[in-house]
Design an enzyme around this catalytic site. Structure first.
Site, short mmCIF file in Angstrom:
data_model
loop_
_atom_site.label_atom_id
_atom_site.label_comp_id
_atom_site.label_asym_id
_atom_site.label_seq_id
_atom_site.Cartn_x
_atom_site.Cartn_y
_atom_site.Cartn_z
N CYS A 105 3.78 3.50 12.68
CA CYS A 105 2.60 2.89 12.09
C CYS A 105 1.64 2.39 13.15
O CYS A 105 0.46 2.18 12.88
CB CYS A 105 3.01 1.74 11.17
SG CYS A 105 4.02 0.48 11.98
N GLU A 163 2.09 -3.96 5.09
CA GLU A 163 1.84 -3.38 6.42
C GLU A 163 1.66 -1.89 6.19
O GLU A 163 2.62 -1.18 5.95
CB GLU A 163 3.00 -3.70 7.35
CG GLU A 163 2.77 -3.29 8.79
CD GLU A 163 3.47 -1.99 9.14
OE1 GLU A 163 2.79 -0.94 9.16
OE2 GLU A 163 4.68 -2.03 9.35
#
Length: 676
Positions: free
Chosen positions: A297, A258
């Site tokens: 993120c 990720e």
């Protein structure tokens, strides 16, 4: 000030910092508050401990037992949140940020605990999909199953979410039955260490299920096997280096990544100034720029708005950003704290300068801003910075450079196709949001941009009161994205558990599949019941236990009475000529639900007993019509058992109705709660 010694937990022992330890500074004051790292960790010993002690202990437990374990951990951590809050202020996080990281992490573990109980079996084998019939007569069948990997999961986490980042990986890993070695980012590892201590001291986890590396991993990745998993969160550059490890490539070690991404938010063409959608858009962008000081993120890095509305967005967004109080995160008035470190601050400024070659800064001056209750020079503080790119088609850096802080760039689009093109210029993101009240616009974005984004978040006046926000990954939904975002998928409920299990296609007879899956498969041996199964308690019932009922003849009087009693006078039941014109019916036929009622009358034991409630009926299908004069009979079989608590469990029964010629008429699964 006492400097914390942040330890690792290896093979059942806490190991203090040693050679190779590095200092950790407070994000707020710049003072050294901790030290972490030890180059002398026995990484092979840690791997062996996980594989030989933690793994077998976890695999002995059923999915439901592991789910209960997760729930107990969640409850325990919930009682100690304040201690984690107090420590986490040093990362620059505000109390509102703590709710996302700490409460959010605990909540994520709760969700996986719940899904483990509701969506996974109380056994050791997960059945993935339905049985496939591989032969004409059903004596040779196929089934996909999943079983735990027999290795260890290495979790490499980013600095921005020291609790959530760990728990969102740990929950599905432990639920799968795989031990984990957690390696948090050093800058915020002191918060992770406290969380790990709390879990270990609770006594809830079996020995070897969880270990911690505070500092570097050494050569641990060089010692992995095909049974291990690496789950990484961080920059694309670091992910590439780790993924390229020759051992990982040679052994096909699973690598779930990720990575950072250029997430965007699009103001729909219908969302003009003055609409609820316009105001919602500005609010969401401001929140994503300032929450965790932009160190998310999923934060919005590119703001894409219709060209006529760009200036209005700049003005409205600047007004909201101007009200953002920057300061000591412990202050109740602070709305945005510091970045995690001075080095992170330098990195954000360097990346902002790169963006500045293609865009004009229209809000925020890093050389002139106010910080409440702290020193702007000593702490890692920055103001929110908004850039405007007037020519996004010619620009490149705004589409490939991420300043991982409170920095975002607005750009205009001509039409929906142009907006989709700009959104996809990021070459893969974790999330893109579209604020629109036009369902056709939403569908167009799905078809045009879905392949480039791991999550598409749509919001408008109808959903805004209950929506969770652009930047909130939810444990129910997959979190990841293609391309630059890493190509991985975390969470997503049971989907996330599958990363730590092996999917295997099994083939064999109905009896073999029944034994492996602990779920009766049609064609498998039937077990003769010593008494009516409705008189037997949950723990006495056996998988495959079956009764066959006597037949019952269906009359025309039955059909007409049911029609009059229920009001269901559909022509196929009441009009002979019309029914004969229907290619599915030979003439007037019995109601399907009349047949189900008769079936219940044939197999139900009426007296009080251990059956507590009928809770549902699944997978009903009608295969052949029944006319007046036909008879029906029932086969009732215990298909699956799922214990719910110490008082009762769920029994799933396979029910088959057949005619006098043994041709199937209907089939379904009956769910009942039965006293334990």
């Amino acid at each position: 000030m006492t400097i914390q010694q942040i330890s690792s937990f290896a093979a059942g022992e806490w190991i203090a910092p040693g050679a190779g330890a590095r200092n950790i500074a407070s994000a707020v004051t710049g003072e050294v508050i901790a030290t972490a790292g030890n180059n002398a960790l026995d990484v092979q010993g840690m791997l062996d401990h996980a594989r030989n002690v933690g793994g077998p202990a976890l695999r002995k437990m059923t999915f439901h037992q592991r789910a209960k374990m997760l729930k107990a951990l969640s409850v325990h951590l919930g009682k100690h949140k304040q201690a984690m809050y107090d420590l986490s202020f040093n990362t620059g996080a505000t109390q509102a940020d703590h709710l996302i990281d700490i409460d959010g992490g605990i909540g994520t573990m709760f969700v996986f605990a719940s899904k483990g109980r509701r969506e996974m079996p109380d056994g050791h084998v997960y059945l993935d999909g339905e049985v496939e019939q591989l032969s004409r007569n059903g004596t040779f069948l196929g089934q996909h199953i999943c079983t735990p990997l027999k290795g260890v999961a290495i979790h490499i986490n980013a600095f921005n979410f020291p609790v959530w980042g760990m728990l969102e990986k740990l929950a599905p890993t432990l639920l799968a039955g795989v031990p984990a070695i957690v390696k948090p980012a050093t800058n915020s590892c002191y918060v992770t260490e406290l969380c790990v201590r709390l879990m270990l001291e609770s006594g809830i986890l079996p020995n070897g299920a969880l270990q911690l590396v505070s500092g570097g991993l050494g050569d641990m990745l060089d010692r992995l096997t095909m049974q291990d998993v690496v789950s990484f969160t961080g920059s694309a550059d670091t992910a590439l280096k780790l993924r390229a490890n020759p051992v990982i490539l040679e052994n096909s070690v699973r690598f779930v990544a990720e990575q950072d991404s250029l997430n965007c938010s699009v103001l729909g063409p219908d969302a003009a100034p003055g609409t609820p959608e316009f105001d919602l858009f500005v609010k969401e962008v401001q929140r994503e720029m300032t929450t965790k000081a932009g160190q998310k993120c999923t934060a919005i890095r590119r703001i894409i708005a219709p060209e006529p509305h760009v200036q209005a967005v700049i003005e409205a967004l600047s007004a909201r950003l101007a009200k953002t109080t920057i300061g000591d995160p412990k202050l109740e008035t602070t709305r945005m704290g510091a970045l995690v470190s001075a080095s992170q601050k330098r990195d954000v400024l360097e990346k902002a300068a790169i963006i500045g070659h293609e865009a004009e800064c229209v809000f925020g001056n890093p050389d002139d801003f106010v910080v409440d209750g702290a020193d702007a020079d000593k702490g890692a503080f920055l103001p929110p910075m908004l850039f405007h790119c007037s020519d996004p088609d010619a620009a490149q850096r705004v589409h490939d450079t991420e300043a991982f802080g409170p920095v975002s760039t607005i750009m205009g689009y001509r039409d929906a196709d142009h907006a989709i093109e700009l959104a996809n210029r990021g070459q893969g993101s974790l999330v893109a949001s579209v604020i629109t009240h036009d369902a056709d616009v939403a569908r167009k974005f799905v078809m045009g941009a879905g392949a480039y984004h791991g999550r598409l978040y749509f919001n408008n006046r109808d959903s805004m009161k209950e929506s969770t926000g652009h930047g909130s990954p939810l444990p129910h939904m997959v979190h990841g994205g293609p391309g630059r975002a890493g190509g991985g998928e975390e969470m997503g409920g049971v989907r996330g558990v599958m990363h730590y299990m092996q999917r295997t296609a099994i083939q064999g007879s109905p009896d073999i599949l029944t034994a492996i899956g602990e779920r009766w498969v049609p064609g498998a041996a039937e077990v003769s019941a010593p008494a009516h199964p409705f008189t037997r308690r949950y723990h006495d019932l056996a998988i495959g236990e079956t009764i066959h009922t006597a037949p019952r003849t269906v009359t025309m009087e039955d059909i007409e009475h049911f029609a009059e009693f229920t009001g269901d006078t559909f022509y196929a039941h009441m009009d002979q000529a019309a029914a004969e014109r229907n290619p599915f019916f030979p003439g007037r036929v019995a109601h399907g639900y009349l047949l189900l009622s008769f079936a219940a009358g044939l197999f139900v034991e009426p007296n009080e007993g251990p059956v507590l409630a009928n809770t549902g009926l699944d997978n009903l299908r009608f295969m052949k019509p029944v006319e007046a004069g036909d008879s029906i009979k029932v086969r009732l079989t215990v298909k699956k058992k799922t214990r719910r608590n110490d008082e009762y469990g769920e029994v799933r029964w396979h029910v088959t109705l057949t005619q006098q010629d043994d041709e199937p008429v209907a089939e379904y699964e009956l769910l009942t709660m039965v006293a334990y």
